[in-house]
Motif scaffolding. Sequence first.
Motif, PDB file in Angstrom:
ATOM      1  N   LEU A 173     -44.066   4.675 -31.207  1.00 24.88           N
ATOM      2  CA  LEU A 173     -43.674   5.803 -30.352  1.00 24.88           C
ATOM      3  C   LEU A 173     -42.395   6.463 -30.845  1.00 24.88           C
ATOM      4  O   LEU A 173     -42.289   7.697 -30.868  1.00 24.88           O
ATOM      5  CB  LEU A 173     -43.490   5.325 -28.906  1.00 24.88           C
ATOM      6  N   THR A 174     -41.421   5.660 -31.242  1.00 23.97           N
ATOM      7  CA  THR A 174     -40.170   6.238 -31.735  1.00 23.97           C
ATOM      8  C   THR A 174     -40.377   6.873 -33.107  1.00 23.97           C
ATOM      9  O   THR A 174     -39.750   7.883 -33.432  1.00 23.97           O
ATOM     10  CB  THR A 174     -39.057   5.170 -31.811  1.00 23.97           C
ATOM     11  N   ARG A 175     -41.278   6.295 -33.921  1.00 22.06           N
ATOM     12  CA  ARG A 175     -41.524   6.826 -35.256  1.00 22.06           C
ATOM     13  C   ARG A 175     -42.102   8.245 -35.188  1.00 22.06           C
ATOM     14  O   ARG A 175     -41.741   9.109 -35.992  1.00 22.06           O
ATOM     15  CB  ARG A 175     -42.486   5.897 -36.002  1.00 22.06           C
ATOM     16  N   ILE A 176     -43.003   8.474 -34.228  1.00 17.76           N
ATOM     17  CA  ILE A 176     -43.619   9.807 -34.148  1.00 17.76           C
ATOM     18  C   ILE A 176     -42.923  10.689 -33.112  1.00 17.76           C
ATOM     19  O   ILE A 176     -43.327  11.830 -32.898  1.00 17.76           O
ATOM     20  CB  ILE A 176     -45.127   9.723 -33.865  1.00 17.76           C
ATOM     21  N   GLY A 177     -41.884  10.166 -32.474  1.00 18.71           N
ATOM     22  CA  GLY A 177     -41.045  10.981 -31.598  1.00 18.71           C
ATOM     23  C   GLY A 177     -41.731  11.485 -30.347  1.00 18.71           C
ATOM     24  O   GLY A 177     -41.587  12.660 -29.982  1.00 18.71           O
ATOM     25  N   VAL A 178     -42.463  10.617 -29.650  1.00 14.68           N
ATOM     26  CA  VAL A 178     -43.143  11.036 -28.422  1.00 14.68           C
ATOM     27  C   VAL A 178     -42.129  11.471 -27.377  1.00 14.68           C
ATOM     28  O   VAL A 178     -41.095  10.818 -27.156  1.00 14.68           O
ATOM     29  CB  VAL A 178     -44.032   9.892 -27.884  1.00 14.68           C
ATOM     30  N   ASN A 179     -42.415  12.597 -26.704  1.00 12.32           N
ATOM     31  CA  ASN A 179     -41.491  13.148 -25.713  1.00 12.32           C
ATOM     32  C   ASN A 179     -42.261  13.897 -24.633  1.00 12.32           C
ATOM     33  O   ASN A 179     -43.497  13.898 -24.617  1.00 12.32           O
ATOM     34  CB  ASN A 179     -40.474  14.064 -26.410  1.00 12.32           C
ATOM     35  N   GLY A 180     -41.530  14.551 -23.747  1.00 12.49           N
ATOM     36  CA  GLY A 180     -42.131  15.227 -22.603  1.00 12.49           C
ATOM     37  C   GLY A 180     -43.010  16.407 -22.945  1.00 12.49           C
ATOM     38  O   GLY A 180     -43.752  16.888 -22.075  1.00 12.49           O
ATOM     39  N   GLY A 181     -42.978  16.881 -24.164  1.00 12.66           N
ATOM     40  CA  GLY A 181     -43.841  17.989 -24.558  1.00 12.66           C
ATOM     41  C   GLY A 181     -45.193  17.552 -25.080  1.00 12.66           C
ATOM     42  O   GLY A 181     -45.998  18.392 -25.486  1.00 12.66           O
ATOM     43  N   ASP A 182     -45.445  16.244 -25.069  1.00  9.25           N
ATOM     44  CA  ASP A 182     -46.637  15.714 -25.722  1.00  9.25           C
ATOM     45  C   ASP A 182     -47.699  15.230 -24.748  1.00  9.25           C
ATOM     46  O   ASP A 182     -47.393  14.591 -23.732  1.00  9.25           O
ATOM     47  CB  ASP A 182     -46.270  14.512 -26.603  1.00  9.25           C
ATOM     48  N   ALA A 183     -48.947  15.512 -25.098  1.00 12.35           N
ATOM     49  CA  ALA A 183     -50.070  14.723 -24.604  1.00 12.35           C
ATOM     50  C   ALA A 183     -50.270  13.616 -25.629  1.00 12.35           C
ATOM     51  O   ALA A 183     -50.199  13.849 -26.836  1.00 12.35           O
ATOM     52  CB  ALA A 183     -51.317  15.571 -24.472  1.00 12.35           C
ATOM     53  N   LYS A 201     -45.414   6.873 -21.215  1.00 14.08           N
ATOM     54  CA  LYS A 201     -45.124   7.520 -19.930  1.00 14.08           C
ATOM     55  C   LYS A 201     -43.624   7.519 -19.646  1.00 14.08           C
ATOM     56  O   LYS A 201     -43.059   8.505 -19.157  1.00 14.08           O
ATOM     57  CB  LYS A 201     -45.880   6.812 -18.797  1.00 14.08           C
ATOM     58  N   ALA A 202     -42.961   6.395 -19.946  1.00 16.48           N
ATOM     59  CA  ALA A 202     -41.518   6.328 -19.717  1.00 16.48           C
ATOM     60  C   ALA A 202     -40.760   7.335 -20.565  1.00 16.48           C
ATOM     61  O   ALA A 202     -39.716   7.852 -20.159  1.00 16.48           O
ATOM     62  CB  ALA A 202     -41.017   4.915 -20.002  1.00 16.48           C
ATOM     63  N   LEU A 203     -41.291   7.640 -21.750  1.00 15.67           N
ATOM     64  CA  LEU A 203     -40.665   8.628 -22.622  1.00 15.67           C
ATOM     65  C   LEU A 203     -40.986  10.062 -22.199  1.00 15.67           C
ATOM     66  O   LEU A 203     -40.443  11.004 -22.762  1.00 15.67           O
ATOM     67  CB  LEU A 203     -41.114   8.414 -24.070  1.00 15.67           C
TER      68      LEU A 203
END
Length: 361
Positions: A173-183, A201-203
């Motif tokens: 998750l951190t490697r691909i930078g998951v954030n609030g703009g993502d599905a 979800k927490a991210l």
Amino acid sequence: MAQAVTRQREEAMRGVILPGNRTVDFREIPIPQPQHGQVLVKVMASAICGSDIRAIYRAHIGEGAERYTPGMIAGHEPCGQIAAVGPGCQALKVGDRVSVYHISGCGVCDDCRHGYQISCTSPVRAAYGWQRHGGHAPWMLADERDCIPMPASLTYVDGAMCACGVGTAWEALTRIGVNGGDALLITGLGPVGMGVAMLGKALGANKVIGTEMSAMRRKMALDLGLVDEALDVDDKTLARIKDLTRGRGCEASIDCSGSAGGRLLALQGTRQWGRCAFVGEGGKIEFDVSPLLIHPQITLFGSWVTSLKHMSDLLDHLDRWGLHPEKICTTRLPLSEAARGYKMADQGEAAKVCFVFDGGV
């Protein structure tokens, strides 16, 4: 307490070994004494990882970093309490609660200096439960540098879950930078996939879609609120993913299945300019590179376990967010029922199996 520990160290302990051919056995060895820079950990929880099943329990197929030394006590997802410290230890003390990073590297190569002991290529690199005695025993010896203190809010089962599986989820998750703009699309809702969903979800991922062949795991992921959608895997799955994302696919996807079909679906379900990570181990994949990867400008990551620093960050974030990975653990057993636990994990009868010791619940 120190006298009690000394008496126990003079005695022997029984630990689980994995001879292969889907069998479990026990081996008796002396309770070890910590040497310079080492600690003795009283194991409170020790979980079964999918790689234990794939590369050791079924047959000793691992090579190199994944080779299993016959007779070695298994278990590379351990968590416990420091019972004794050897000379030269600088930070930990008796009574500290720790999760153990399951690779001990050389400590001096570039990967080790960045905390990625998993990627150390030195001949001295050794994994707990594979080339060094692991956590499927009441006591285990570990290097102090491999132990990460746990926040008081986390349980021992939480710590065991983070030692490999949920740590692997966090790294991807951190490697691909998951954030609030993502599905976020997750192919494979095993323990790692459920960990990805929980942390995604927490991210802030605005929609979490999981795909999984097991009806039990799909239902569990939904019941626990880990995913917004849990889709069966068939010839309509990709169309359903596109329907849920206005025909575009997900900005981020992670394959946790380790299967060719799951990996292909993760790529197909990633939208143009999106990011995709493969974390599921084993197997092969073949796909048409231009239409699936190059032309949609997708960035593909390979992500293997995590680093010491990121694992420490994960434990801190779980404390801050009030999250407990232990809720993914469907089965807790005493070590005496190790054969049953490994059989359940091998046959997919449990989402996650963890052996718990006195005081480790």
